[in-house]
Design a protein around this motif. Structure first.
Motif, mmCIF file in Angstrom:
data_model
loop_
_atom_site.group_PDB
_atom_site.id
_atom_site.type_symbol
_atom_site.label_atom_id
_atom_site.label_comp_id
_atom_site.label_asym_id
_atom_site.label_seq_id
_atom_site.Cartn_x
_atom_site.Cartn_y
_atom_site.Cartn_z
ATOM 1 N N PHE A 1 -18.478 -16.695 4.293
ATOM 2 C CA PHE A 1 -17.414 -16.051 3.290
ATOM 3 C C PHE A 1 -18.021 -15.406 2.320
ATOM 4 O O PHE A 1 -18.284 -15.918 1.438
ATOM 5 C CB PHE A 1 -16.421 -17.138 2.787
ATOM 6 C CG PHE A 1 -15.436 -16.581 1.756
ATOM 7 C CD1 PHE A 1 -14.322 -16.431 2.514
ATOM 8 C CD2 PHE A 1 -15.387 -16.167 1.150
ATOM 9 C CE1 PHE A 1 -13.237 -15.768 2.234
ATOM 10 C CE2 PHE A 1 -14.551 -15.427 0.079
ATOM 11 C CZ PHE A 1 -12.666 -15.537 0.567
ATOM 12 N N THR A 2 -18.223 -13.710 2.102
ATOM 13 C CA THR A 2 -19.214 -13.427 1.279
ATOM 14 C C THR A 2 -18.444 -12.522 -0.162
ATOM 15 O O THR A 2 -17.279 -12.820 -0.485
ATOM 16 C CB THR A 2 -20.049 -12.423 1.699
ATOM 17 O OG1 THR A 2 -18.313 -11.404 1.974
ATOM 18 C CG2 THR A 2 -20.247 -12.495 3.391
ATOM 19 N N MET B 1 -10.650 -18.687 0.463
ATOM 20 C CA MET B 1 -11.459 -19.127 0.810
ATOM 21 C C MET B 1 -11.078 -20.520 2.149
ATOM 22 O O MET B 1 -10.388 -21.231 1.713
ATOM 23 C CB MET B 1 -12.800 -19.949 0.491
ATOM 24 C CG MET B 1 -13.586 -18.969 -0.333
ATOM 25 S SD MET B 1 -14.799 -19.865 -0.896
ATOM 26 C CE MET B 1 -15.710 -18.615 -2.337
ATOM 27 N N CYS C 1 -15.570 -22.484 5.794
ATOM 28 C CA CYS C 1 -16.332 -22.090 4.887
ATOM 29 C C CYS C 1 -17.641 -22.083 4.757
ATOM 30 O O CYS C 1 -17.737 -23.283 3.909
ATOM 31 C CB CYS C 1 -15.490 -20.364 4.416
ATOM 32 S SG CYS C 1 -15.458 -20.748 3.098
ATOM 33 N N TRP D 1 -14.774 -9.504 -2.340
ATOM 34 C CA TRP D 1 -15.568 -10.147 -1.444
ATOM 35 C C TRP D 1 -15.249 -10.390 0.036
ATOM 36 O O TRP D 1 -14.515 -8.992 0.440
ATOM 37 C CB TRP D 1 -14.712 -12.214 -1.421
ATOM 38 C CG TRP D 1 -13.259 -11.424 -1.884
ATOM 39 C CD1 TRP D 1 -13.041 -12.748 -0.451
ATOM 40 C CD2 TRP D 1 -12.216 -11.338 -2.310
ATOM 41 N NE1 TRP D 1 -10.594 -11.496 -1.272
ATOM 42 C CE2 TRP D 1 -11.002 -11.692 -2.425
ATOM 43 C CE3 TRP D 1 -12.494 -11.183 -4.168
ATOM 44 C CZ2 TRP D 1 -9.742 -11.336 -3.198
ATOM 45 C CZ3 TRP D 1 -10.956 -11.055 -4.291
ATOM 46 C CH2 TRP D 1 -9.711 -11.230 -3.743
ATOM 47 N N GLN D 2 -15.519 -11.073 0.577
ATOM 48 C CA GLN D 2 -15.618 -10.859 2.224
ATOM 49 C C GLN D 2 -15.637 -9.527 2.775
ATOM 50 O O GLN D 2 -14.973 -8.922 3.185
ATOM 51 C CB GLN D 2 -13.920 -10.994 2.800
ATOM 52 C CG GLN D 2 -14.037 -12.365 2.680
ATOM 53 C CD GLN D 2 -15.058 -12.644 4.301
ATOM 54 O OE1 GLN D 2 -15.912 -12.988 4.044
ATOM 55 N NE2 GLN D 2 -14.316 -13.196 5.656
ATOM 56 N N GLU D 3 -17.104 -8.620 2.179
ATOM 57 C CA GLU D 3 -17.906 -7.266 3.007
ATOM 58 C C GLU D 3 -19.250 -7.415 2.638
ATOM 59 O O GLU D 3 -19.512 -8.789 2.225
ATOM 60 C CB GLU D 3 -17.454 -6.358 1.562
ATOM 61 C CG GLU D 3 -18.318 -6.445 -0.011
ATOM 62 C CD GLU D 3 -17.823 -5.313 -0.892
ATOM 63 O OE1 GLU D 3 -18.681 -5.520 -1.620
ATOM 64 O OE2 GLU D 3 -16.723 -4.559 -0.932
ATOM 65 N N PRO E 1 -19.479 -10.898 6.346
ATOM 66 C CA PRO E 1 -18.604 -11.376 7.398
ATOM 67 C C PRO E 1 -18.414 -12.499 8.404
ATOM 68 O O PRO E 1 -18.774 -11.505 9.265
ATOM 69 C CB PRO E 1 -17.415 -10.828 5.922
ATOM 70 C CG PRO E 1 -17.514 -10.003 5.065
ATOM 71 C CD PRO E 1 -19.014 -9.999 5.966
ATOM 72 N N ASP E 2 -18.547 -13.939 8.229
ATOM 73 C CA ASP E 2 -18.651 -14.473 9.641
ATOM 74 C C ASP E 2 -19.803 -14.906 10.879
ATOM 75 O O ASP E 2 -19.484 -14.852 11.789
ATOM 76 C CB ASP E 2 -17.315 -13.800 10.785
ATOM 77 C CG ASP E 2 -15.833 -14.106 9.859
ATOM 78 O OD1 ASP E 2 -15.673 -14.767 9.652
ATOM 79 O OD2 ASP E 2 -15.099 -13.337 10.465
#
Length: 232
Positions: free
Chosen positions: A51-52, A81, A85, A154-156, A167-168
């Motif tokens: 989770f970025t 989040m 994660c 976040w999430q990029e 992410p992931d």
């Protein structure tokens, strides 16, 4: 297609050193996140999806205490989040502004975040050490994040420790640090990693018995046959 729980079960038994060897054989060399060191000893090996979070350099009109209440804040990112994660934070290697303190880390722990990994530093270390959140970071510093950083999203895709993290992607982290497995090839690693660990365990047993390294590590055809015989 394996479930995340199956991925965790398999890779939690595989060292990051073994994973880097497998990834190198597949042409991936830049997978170890520089600067992410265990905050305390005895943290378990952990596996989870990235989770970025991303910081950029501080800009005085944006990096303010008021920004902590913004919809685009570290607080909002933490609330997004999912359980299990691994939070991976791009702090550009900045070491004079702590990205999170004990309160934010406590919230992450309460949400079931598996671990926090960053190429930056944390603050409130005494409080953080009392929280059950495994952390790999580049040290500690008293000033808050806004003293040197601006949180942006976040999430990029991010660059943490010089590694491109999406992410992931799968993160495996242990005493040797954090290693990234691209989500597209995690299936290949899951097939190869347990066998590599078993082979190296056999090689270690031969070394302990007094065997010399040439022809053993890596094994020649004779030793490959000896190893295969132990599996039958």
């Amino acid at each position: 297609m394996m479930t995340d729980s199956e991925i965790v079960e398999i890779l939690s038994k595989v060292t990051t050193a073994t994973i880097t060897t497998i990834l190198m054989k597949k042409g991936l060399r830049n997978v170890w996140l520089r600067g992410a060191k265990p905050l305390k000893q005895g943290q378990p090996r952990l596996v989870g999806r990235a989770f970025t979070l991303r910081f950029v350099p501080a800009r005085e009109d944006l990096a303010t205490p008021e920004s902590w209440s913004s919809p685009r804040s570290t607080r909002a990112a933490i609330e997004a989040m999912p359980q299990g994660c691994i939070a991976v934070v791009d702090a550009m290697g900045t070491t004079d502004a702590g990205i999170f303190g004990d309160i934010l880390c406590a919230r992450m722990a309460k949400k079931g975040v598996a671990a926090l990994i960053t190429d930056g530093v944390l603050r409130d270390v005494t409080g953080i050490l009392s929280i059950n959140l495994p952390i790999w970071c580049n040290g500690v510093a008293a000033p808050p994040s806004v003293a040197g950083l601006t949180f942006v999203n976040w999430q990029e895709p991010i660059a943490c420790g010089g590694v491109a993290v999406f992410p992931d992607d799968i993160i495996v982290v242990d005493d040797d640090g954090a290693v990234l497995i691209p989500s597209a090839i995690v299936g290949d690693v899951l097939k190869l990693a347990p066998e590599q660990e078993q082979l190296e365990g056999w090689i270690m047993s031969q070394v302990e018995a007094g065997a010399s390294l040439p022809g053993l590590y890596p094994p020649n055809e004779e030793n490959k046959a000896r190893y295969e015989a132990t599996k039958r």
